[in-house]
Design a protein around this motif. Structure first.
Motif, mmCIF file in Angstrom:
data_model
loop_
_atom_site.group_PDB
_atom_site.id
_atom_site.type_symbol
_atom_site.label_atom_id
_atom_site.label_comp_id
_atom_site.label_asym_id
_atom_site.label_seq_id
_atom_site.Cartn_x
_atom_site.Cartn_y
_atom_site.Cartn_z
ATOM 1 N N VAL A 6 -14.853 1.841 -13.182
ATOM 2 C CA VAL A 6 -13.402 1.650 -13.240
ATOM 3 C C VAL A 6 -12.862 1.280 -11.869
ATOM 4 O O VAL A 6 -13.225 1.905 -10.858
ATOM 5 C CB VAL A 6 -12.697 2.931 -13.735
ATOM 6 N N THR A 7 -11.967 0.280 -11.847
ATOM 7 C CA THR A 7 -11.263 -0.107 -10.629
ATOM 8 C C THR A 7 -9.766 -0.015 -10.890
ATOM 9 O O THR A 7 -9.266 -0.576 -11.869
ATOM 10 C CB THR A 7 -11.609 -1.541 -10.207
ATOM 11 N N VAL A 8 -9.051 0.727 -10.043
ATOM 12 C CA VAL A 8 -7.610 0.908 -10.187
ATOM 13 C C VAL A 8 -6.919 0.368 -8.940
ATOM 14 O O VAL A 8 -7.285 0.732 -7.817
ATOM 15 C CB VAL A 8 -7.244 2.397 -10.377
ATOM 16 N N THR A 9 -5.915 -0.491 -9.149
ATOM 17 C CA THR A 9 -5.175 -1.079 -8.030
ATOM 18 C C THR A 9 -3.687 -0.855 -8.254
ATOM 19 O O THR A 9 -3.187 -1.082 -9.361
ATOM 20 C CB THR A 9 -5.448 -2.589 -7.921
ATOM 21 N N THR A 10 -2.975 -0.420 -7.219
ATOM 22 C CA THR A 10 -1.529 -0.208 -7.344
ATOM 23 C C THR A 10 -0.773 -1.453 -6.916
ATOM 24 O O THR A 10 -1.230 -2.227 -6.069
ATOM 25 C CB THR A 10 -1.060 0.972 -6.473
ATOM 26 N N ALA A 11 0.414 -1.629 -7.498
ATOM 27 C CA ALA A 11 1.306 -2.718 -7.112
ATOM 28 C C ALA A 11 2.541 -2.132 -6.438
ATOM 29 O O ALA A 11 2.796 -0.924 -6.506
ATOM 30 C CB ALA A 11 1.711 -3.523 -8.346
ATOM 31 N N GLN A 12 3.321 -2.980 -5.809
ATOM 32 C CA GLN A 12 4.505 -2.518 -5.079
ATOM 33 C C GLN A 12 5.532 -1.868 -6.007
ATOM 34 O O GLN A 12 6.324 -1.031 -5.581
ATOM 35 C CB GLN A 12 5.154 -3.703 -4.349
ATOM 36 N N ASP A 13 5.526 -2.253 -7.299
ATOM 37 C CA ASP A 13 6.497 -1.683 -8.236
ATOM 38 C C ASP A 13 6.030 -0.364 -8.834
ATOM 39 O O ASP A 13 6.693 0.197 -9.717
ATOM 40 C CB ASP A 13 6.806 -2.680 -9.361
ATOM 41 N N GLN A 15 3.282 0.150 -10.628
ATOM 42 C CA GLN A 15 2.399 0.008 -11.772
ATOM 43 C C GLN A 15 0.951 -0.117 -11.313
ATOM 44 O O GLN A 15 0.666 -0.561 -10.201
ATOM 45 C CB GLN A 15 2.783 -1.208 -12.613
ATOM 46 N N LEU A 16 0.044 0.313 -12.197
ATOM 47 C CA LEU A 16 -1.379 0.247 -11.899
ATOM 48 C C LEU A 16 -2.035 -0.835 -12.737
ATOM 49 O O LEU A 16 -1.701 -1.013 -13.914
ATOM 50 C CB LEU A 16 -2.070 1.581 -12.214
ATOM 51 N N THR A 17 -2.975 -1.534 -12.128
ATOM 52 C CA THR A 17 -3.835 -2.448 -12.874
ATOM 53 C C THR A 17 -5.217 -1.814 -12.949
ATOM 54 O O THR A 17 -5.811 -1.476 -11.925
ATOM 55 C CB THR A 17 -3.931 -3.816 -12.191
ATOM 56 N N VAL A 18 -5.694 -1.608 -14.168
ATOM 57 C CA VAL A 18 -6.960 -0.921 -14.389
ATOM 58 C C VAL A 18 -7.959 -1.904 -14.992
ATOM 59 O O VAL A 18 -7.640 -2.612 -15.957
ATOM 60 C CB VAL A 18 -6.785 0.290 -15.332
ATOM 61 N N THR A 75 -2.434 -2.632 -17.867
ATOM 62 C CA THR A 75 -1.446 -2.181 -16.889
ATOM 63 C C THR A 75 -0.920 -0.813 -17.305
ATOM 64 O O THR A 75 -0.689 -0.571 -18.493
ATOM 65 C CB THR A 75 -0.281 -3.182 -16.794
ATOM 66 N N VAL A 76 -0.733 0.071 -16.326
ATOM 67 C CA VAL A 76 -0.272 1.428 -16.582
ATOM 68 C C VAL A 76 1.050 1.647 -15.859
ATOM 69 O O VAL A 76 1.176 1.376 -14.666
ATOM 70 C CB VAL A 76 -1.304 2.470 -16.108
ATOM 71 N N ASP A 77 2.041 2.166 -16.602
ATOM 72 C CA ASP A 77 3.316 2.562 -16.002
ATOM 73 C C ASP A 77 3.517 4.052 -16.251
ATOM 74 O O ASP A 77 3.210 4.546 -17.334
ATOM 75 C CB ASP A 77 4.467 1.774 -16.623
ATOM 76 N N GLY A 78 4.045 4.758 -15.242
ATOM 77 C CA GLY A 78 4.278 6.192 -15.380
ATOM 78 C C GLY A 78 3.337 7.050 -14.567
ATOM 79 O O GLY A 78 3.307 8.267 -14.739
ATOM 80 N N ALA A 79 2.552 6.435 -13.663
ATOM 81 C CA ALA A 79 1.541 7.183 -12.920
ATOM 82 C C ALA A 79 2.045 7.729 -11.588
ATOM 83 O O ALA A 79 1.363 8.544 -10.955
ATOM 84 C CB ALA A 79 0.315 6.302 -12.669
ATOM 85 N N VAL A 80 3.221 7.288 -11.121
ATOM 86 C CA VAL A 80 3.694 7.670 -9.792
ATOM 87 C C VAL A 80 4.729 8.794 -9.917
ATOM 88 O O VAL A 80 5.797 8.601 -10.499
ATOM 89 C CB VAL A 80 4.308 6.474 -9.048
#
Length: 384
Positions: A6-13, A15-18, A75-80
């Motif tokens: 698994v690779t997880v990358t955060t964006a400035q907004d 959201q995560l890209t998994v 894409t994942v929203d709600g992780a921060v």
């Protein structure tokens, strides 16, 4: 053998890209978590969007079936959460054991990283985890069926987007801001409905025969008012219990029928047909556009709202909560259906006719009232 890289990358907004790269030698089902227990009383919600598959995999919503090497991207929203802590289940919900999991988390400003493995809510540490330049890395050997890997990383400033909802049997019905808005909308809907149902008193429109005003406003057959109006207009002359006819201004079919029901001769010989006169009145009122058939349409709209409320309640209860929104729609539908018989049938032009004026009593009016009462009794007997 089943392995998940698994690779997880955060964006400035925030959201995560998994990206999950999966290798398997037998079919396996992976349910990506969208609702995760935090405590006994609270769950955390995630939004999974933009799910793309390549390789030997198919998806039904967020449930992915893998039959061979495959890659999942979503894409994942709600992780921060507050303070820039990012927490997310990097993998889990498998219907069989995983032999190996590796997870790389990429974001600037990582200061701490914790990796938990096992059943949801457990604090067992992963086999291996460490901070690396630009992120964190974690590994887990042997993850049993139903277990997960939960990665908690402290990053630099990111927009907070974590969402928490109450847990428990009635959690789906816990009121939040959307529920409050739906409640206010329901109250407004009921107030508007009550305003529509409220019958306003207006003076009768000038020049409209009293029978039409009474029938459109109240559904009544005002035979006495019609006869008195025909007398005033010179079509009927009633004196000493005798009726004579004259011609004057044009009459409607209803007025012609009333005039015919009072033939020349003794007033007591009058035989008005209640059913015929009401049918003529009704036809004329609809032809003039004073009445409409709203009740069945309102009833169907109520049923549609009831069905929509039931479906919405169930969907919200099993997804994001706020099921009281569906209950509000259901209540609105039930109220609409129950109130359908009370909806005024008058159109705008029908309401403009006003309501019947107070009748001036006279001996002639009393006689005609007696004739109408007798006609009503005859109609009731013939209907039995």
């Amino acid at each position: 053998m089943l392995a998940d890289d698994v690779t997880v990358t955060t964006a400035q907004d925030g959201q995560l890209t998994v990206i999950e790269r999966i290798v398997t030698d037998a079919p396996a089902v992976h349910r990506i978590a969208e609702r995760v227990p935090v405590t006994d009383d609270e769950d955390r919600l995630y939004s999974i969007t933009d799910l793309h598959l390549s390789g030997a995999a198919t998806a039904d919503g967020t449930t992915v079936t893998v039959t061979g090497p495959a890659t999942l991207t979503y894409t994942v929203d709600g992780a921060v959460a507050a303070g820039g802590q990012v927490r997310f289940q990097v993998t889990g919900g498998w219907d069989r054991a995983l032999d190996r999991v590796a997870a790389d988390f990429s974001t600037p400003g990582v200061s701490t990283a914790d990796c938990y493995a096992g059943q949801p809510g457990s604090s067992r540490q992963c086999t291996f985890s460490e901070l690396r330049s630009g992120g964190a890395h974690a590994e887990q050997n042997m993850l049993r069926q139903g277990e997960r890997i939960d990665l908690a990383v402290q990053t630099g400033p990111l927009p907070e987007n974590a969402r928490f909802v109450p847990a428990g049997p009635l959690a789906a019905f816990a009121p939040g801001f959307p529920t409050v808005l739906s409640g206010l909308a329901l109250v407004l809907y009921l107030l508007v409905g009550a305003s529509v149902l409220r019958r306003r008193t207006r003076p009768p429109a000038p020049g409209v025969p009293p029978a039409y005003v009474a029938y459109v406003a109240r559904g009544e057959l005002d035979l006495t008012g019609t006869v008195l109006d025909l007398v005033a207009r010179g079509h009927l002359h009633i004196a000493d219990g005798q009726v004579t006819h004259s011609e004057a201004d044009p009459l409607t079919p209803f007025e012609e029928a009333v005039k015919a029901a009072f033939p020349a001769g003794p007033l007591a010989a009058a035989r008005p047909d209640q059913a015929e006169l009401k049918a003529l009145l009704d036809a004329e009122a609809h032809r003039q556009g004073w009445l409409s058939t709203r009740e069945p349409h309102v009833r169907r709209a109520g049923l549609a709202l009831v069905l929509a409320g039931i479906v919405l309640t169930v969907v919200l209860a099993v997804t994001v909560g706020e099921a009281l929104i569906g209950v509000a729609v259901l209540i609105g539908g039930l109220t609409t259906f129950a109130a359908a018989p009370l909806v005024p049938p008058q159109t705008r032009s029908g309401r403009a006719l006003g309501t019947p004026a107070e009748r001036v009593e006279s001996p002639l009016a009393t006689e005609i009232d007696a004739i109408q009462t007798l006609a009503e009794r005859r109609s009731a007997v013939s209907a039995q």
